[in-house]
Design a protein around this motif. Structure first.
Motif, PDB file in Angstrom:
ATOM      1  N   UNK A  26       0.853  -1.193   0.000  1.00  0.00           N
ATOM      2  CA  UNK A  26       0.000   0.000   0.000  1.00  0.00           C
ATOM      3  C   UNK A  26       0.887   1.240   0.000  1.00  0.00           C
ATOM      4  N   UNK A  27       0.896   1.962  -1.129  1.00  0.00           N
ATOM      5  CA  UNK A  27       1.763   3.126  -1.287  1.00  0.00           C
ATOM      6  C   UNK A  27       0.914   4.396  -1.291  1.00  0.00           C
ATOM      7  N   UNK A  28       0.979   5.126  -0.188  1.00  0.00           N
ATOM      8  CA  UNK A  28       0.142   6.314   0.011  1.00  0.00           C
ATOM      9  C   UNK A  28       1.010   7.492   0.428  1.00  0.00           C
ATOM     10  N   UNK A 314       4.873  12.396  19.254  1.00  0.00           N
ATOM     11  CA  UNK A 314       6.168  12.721  19.836  1.00  0.00           C
ATOM     12  C   UNK A 314       7.291  12.124  18.997  1.00  0.00           C
ATOM     13  N   UNK A 315       7.013  10.973  18.399  1.00  0.00           N
ATOM     14  CA  UNK A 315       8.002  10.296  17.553  1.00  0.00           C
ATOM     15  C   UNK A 315       7.310   9.868  16.269  1.00  0.00           C
ATOM     16  N   UNK A 316       7.153  10.814  15.360  1.00  0.00           N
ATOM     17  CA  UNK A 316       6.416  10.491  14.134  1.00  0.00           C
ATOM     18  C   UNK A 316       7.150   9.460  13.290  1.00  0.00           C
ATOM     19  N   UNK A 317       8.480   9.457  13.353  1.00  0.00           N
ATOM     20  CA  UNK A 317       9.220   8.487  12.546  1.00  0.00           C
ATOM     21  C   UNK A 317       8.912   7.069  12.991  1.00  0.00           C
ATOM     22  N   UNK A 318       8.731   6.865  14.279  1.00  0.00           N
ATOM     23  CA  UNK A 318       8.404   5.530  14.774  1.00  0.00           C
ATOM     24  C   UNK A 318       7.028   5.088  14.268  1.00  0.00           C
ATOM     25  N   UNK A 319       6.079   6.021  14.240  1.00  0.00           N
ATOM     26  CA  UNK A 319       4.753   5.697  13.703  1.00  0.00           C
ATOM     27  C   UNK A 319       4.870   5.352  12.222  1.00  0.00           C
ATOM     28  N   UNK A 320       5.611   6.179  11.498  1.00  0.00           N
ATOM     29  CA  UNK A 320       5.839   5.924  10.062  1.00  0.00           C
ATOM     30  C   UNK A 320       6.461   4.546   9.859  1.00  0.00           C
ATOM     31  N   UNK A 327       3.286  -2.833   5.908  1.00  0.00           N
ATOM     32  CA  UNK A 327       3.043  -2.778   4.475  1.00  0.00           C
ATOM     33  C   UNK A 327       2.362  -1.533   3.971  1.00  0.00           C
ATOM     34  N   UNK A 328       2.345  -0.479   4.790  1.00  0.00           N
ATOM     35  CA  UNK A 328       1.691   0.775   4.398  1.00  0.00           C
ATOM     36  C   UNK A 328       2.717   1.898   4.424  1.00  0.00           C
ATOM     37  N   UNK A 329       2.918   2.526   3.270  1.00  0.00           N
ATOM     38  CA  UNK A 329       3.895   3.615   3.145  1.00  0.00           C
ATOM     39  C   UNK A 329       3.168   4.945   3.055  1.00  0.00           C
ATOM     40  N   UNK A 330       3.410   5.837   4.045  1.00  0.00           N
ATOM     41  CA  UNK A 330       2.874   7.199   3.983  1.00  0.00           C
ATOM     42  C   UNK A 330       4.059   8.159   4.001  1.00  0.00           C
ATOM     43  N   UNK A 331       3.827   9.446   4.201  1.00  0.00           N
ATOM     44  CA  UNK A 331       4.900  10.433   4.068  1.00  0.00           C
ATOM     45  C   UNK A 331       5.188  11.097   5.406  1.00  0.00           C
ATOM     46  N   UNK A 332       6.454  11.135   5.733  1.00  0.00           N
ATOM     47  CA  UNK A 332       6.944  11.843   6.915  1.00  0.00           C
ATOM     48  C   UNK A 332       7.347  13.236   6.453  1.00  0.00           C
ATOM     49  N   UNK A 340       1.592  12.619   6.711  1.00  0.00           N
ATOM     50  CA  UNK A 340       0.637  12.852   5.622  1.00  0.00           C
ATOM     51  C   UNK A 340       0.310  11.538   4.922  1.00  0.00           C
ATOM     52  N   UNK A 341      -0.964  11.299   4.734  1.00  0.00           N
ATOM     53  CA  UNK A 341      -1.391  10.102   4.007  1.00  0.00           C
ATOM     54  C   UNK A 341      -2.117  10.529   2.736  1.00  0.00           C
TER      55      UNK A 341
END
Length: 369
Positions: A26-28, A314-320, A327-332, A340-341
Motif C-alpha cells: 500500500x503506497x500512500x 512525539x516520535x512520528x518516525x516511529x509511527x511511520x 506494508x503501508x507507506x505514507x509520508x513523513x 501525511x497520508x
C-alpha cells in the motif's frame, strides 16, 4: 573552487529531492491518483502516441498549439472563464512550469516568497534560479494570517510569491480575498497560485482562475499528474496574462514538450469527464479518512486536496516505521510531529486504517503521542 566535480558551492552536500520509493503493498506517500486511466482512455492515448511515433523524425510543435487550445477549453469549465490559448503555458510537470517562472522572473538581486509549512520544492526552484528565498509563516491551523502576509510582501517586494491552494502538505485552501490582497500588495511582482490539487477542492471552494480578469500579475498553475492520473506523463500548465506566458518562451528549452507528451495530454483531455468522476470518489474517501482519524483522537488539518495531514506524535518516525512494517507507506513531512497520508482506493484506505489502529492500540502508544 574546491573538490571534484566543480559543483556550485551552494549545491555541495545537498541531497536531491525525492520521497522514498519502496515496494510495499500500500503506497500512500506521493499523492498519486490510485485509479489509472480506463481501458478506453488508455487505448485513445495509445492511438495518439502511435500516430505521433510516425513523425518522430521531426521536431514537435514547439508552441504546442493544439494542447494549449485543449487546456484553455478545459480550464474554462474548471473554474475559469474567457481563458484563451495565448494565456496558457505548459511544461514537463508543474515543477518545470514553476522553475521556468523563477528563471524568467527571479534571478540575482530578486527574491521569491512563500509561507511555511509549504511545498518543499519551492526553495529549490529559487535556489536553482539563483533567487533569494524568503519564507513567512502560517497560523497554527495552517491558514494564512493576511496581515502578516501582506506586511512581508510589502517589506520584501518579491518578484514571485508562491501560494499553493490547496497547500501541500496541509491541504489548506486560500480564500479569494487573500489572493486578491496579495496580488495588490505585490505590485509588479507575480503571485503564483499553485492549484496542483485544485480539482479536489470541496464544494464551495473557488478556484483562483476566477480572479485572472482582475489581476494581471496573477498566475494559476495546474497539473495533469493528480486529477488526470497522468503522473507518469509529466504535464503541468498555467493560465496567466498573455504577456507572462509569452515571456516564459525566452527561458524554455527548445522543443521542451515532446510530440509523445503532447499527444498523451491531448488524448487524456478528451476523457476529462470520465477521469474527474474518480476525483469525486477520492474526495468522498478523503472526507471519510479525515472523520475516522479525528474519531481516533488525532488532529487533522482541513483538506481540500487528495491527502490528509494528521498528528501529532512525539516520535512520528516511529509511527511511520511501524506503518511501513505493516506494508503501508505514507509520508513523513510537514511540521514536526505530523504525518501525511495520500488518499487511495477504498481497499487501500481500509488497509491504512487497520495498520494505524494496530499502531495506536499498542501498549506503548502513549509514548508515540
Amino acid at each position: 573552487m574546491t573538490g571534484w566535480p566543480p559543483l556550485r558551492d551552494d549545491l555541495r552536500g545537498l541531497a536531491p529531492y525525492g520521497a522514498p520509493q519502496l515496494d510495499v503493498p500500500v503506497q500512500l506517500n506521493v499523492n498519486e491518483n490510485p485509479y489509472g486511466p480506463s481501458e478506453k482512455c488508455a487505448a485513445d492515448i495509445a492511438r495518439a502516441v502511435g500516430d505521433a511515433a510516425a513523425t518522430l523524425n521531426r521536431y514537435p510543435d514547439r508552441e504546442f498549439t493544439e494542447l494549449r487550445e485543449a487546456l484553455a477549453g478545459y480550464l474554462n469549465g474548471s473554474g475559469g472563464s474567457g481563458i484563451t490559448p495565448d494565456m496558457v503555458w505548459a511544461a514537463n510537470g508543474s515543477n518545470e512550469v514553476m522553475l521556468q517562472l523563477l528563471q524568467a522572473f527571479g534571478g540575482p538581486g530578486r527574491c521569491a516568497l512563500s509561507f511555511a509549512p509549504t511545498y518543499s520544492m519551492y526553495p529549490e526552484y529559487a535556489r536553482d534560479a539563483v533567487t533569494e528565498w524568503v519564507v513567512g509563516h502560517r497560523e497554527d491551523d495552517f491558514t494564512l494570517d493576511l496581515d502578516h502576509a501582506r506586511s512581508l510582501v510589502l517589506e520584501r517586494r518579491p518578484s514571485v510569491v508562491l501560494l499553493p491552494s490547496p497547500n501541500n502538505p496541509t491541504g489548506t485552501a486560500l480564500p479569494p480575498e487573500a489572493v486578491s490582497a496579495l496580488c495588490e500588495a505585490a505590485g509588479d511582482g507575480l503571485v503564483v497560485v499553485d492549484e496542483a490539487y485544485g480539482e479536489f477542492r470541496r464544494a464551495g471552494t473557488p478556484s483562483a482562475l476566477e480572479l485572472l480578469p482582475l489581476h494581471r500579475n496573477l498566475v494559476v498553475t495546474r497539473t495533469m499528474s493528480k486529477a488526470f492520473a497522468l503522473a507518469g506523463a509529466r504535464v503541468g500548465y498555467l493560465a496567466a496574462d498573455p504577456a507572462i506566458a509569452d515571456a516564459i518562451r525566452v527561458v524554455r528549452l527548445p522543443y521542451h514538450l515532446s510530440a509523445v507528451t503532447q499527444a498523451t495530454a491531448i488524448a487524456a483531455l478528451r476523457h476529462a469527464d470520465e477521469l474527474l468522476a474518480k476525483v469525486d470518489e477520492l474526495r468522498e474517501e478523503r472526507d471519510r479518512t479525515v472523520a475516522w482519524l479525528r474519531s481516533r483522537g488525532l488532529t487533522v488539518a482541513d483538506s481540500d486536496a487528495n491527502f490528509a495531514l494528521f498528528g501529532t506524535f512525539a516520535d512520528r518516525h516511529e509511527v511511520w516505521q511501524q506503518l511501513l512494517d505493516r506494508g503501508v507507506l505514507i509520508r513523513e513531512t510537514g511540521p514536526s510531529g505530523w504525518l501525511r497520508v495520500s488518499i487511495g482506493t477504498a481497499q487501500e484506505m481500509e488497509s491504512f486504517r487497520a495498520a494505524l489502529t494496530e499502531v495506536l492500540d499498542t501498549p506503548h502508544e502513549e509514548e508515540l503521542r
